[in-house]
Motif scaffolding. Sequence first.
Motif: not given
Length: 224
Positions: A20, A23, A28, A92-93, A98, A102
């Motif tokens: 995470y 990113d 996200e 949100e993708f 992303d 996810y």
Amino acid sequence: MIAMIGAAVAPGIAILSYFYLRDSLEPEPISMVIRSFIFGVLLVIPIMVIQYIMQTEWNWRDGIVAEVFQSAFVEEFFKWMVIYFTAYKHVEFDEPYDGIVYAVAVSLGFATLENLFYLIINGLDIAFWRALLPVSSHALFAVWMGYYLGLAKFSKGVRKERIFLWVSVALPIALHALYNAIFLSIQNWLVVIVPFMLILWWQGLKKVQRAHDFGSKKLSSRPQ
């Protein structure tokens, strides 16, 4: 019991946090990542039921074929389905990386509850090996899945999207099946599984960088 829960949950949270925090383009919403993790947790029970039916009704109990279908195919396919219907089509993708975030969140949600069950049954003595091998492998299979989901999402043309979607589910199944086959068919499996995991990490991190590079190009091409 608290120590056991901590040992079961910590590896998944640590690995998810790592991916995470990688990113750096458009992180996200944490609520979406947590939701994906919870979806992964919720997958454990229905998958266990399906695997139980395969073992009892279909008499698939042992062997590589049974492991490929019960473990690799069932687990990776249902994780892919959850990601596709809850994240892939979500607003949100919005960048290729992303898909990795996810996919890793769903896979580690699944791996975390599965890990807890194993520790309850077998004790804390296996906690280190569970974190190093099964939990990490679930995350790495997810990196490949998420990478190709990202390519599918932002590919040009329906045909390319369908090809990448197919690869995004087929490749993790193949990697998971190979992982299981190493334990089932090789007596001195440690000699093989260590380089296998190192290759997965090496290639997985390359996928992470490629997804970032693809995302950077996509962002730079947006109208200012």
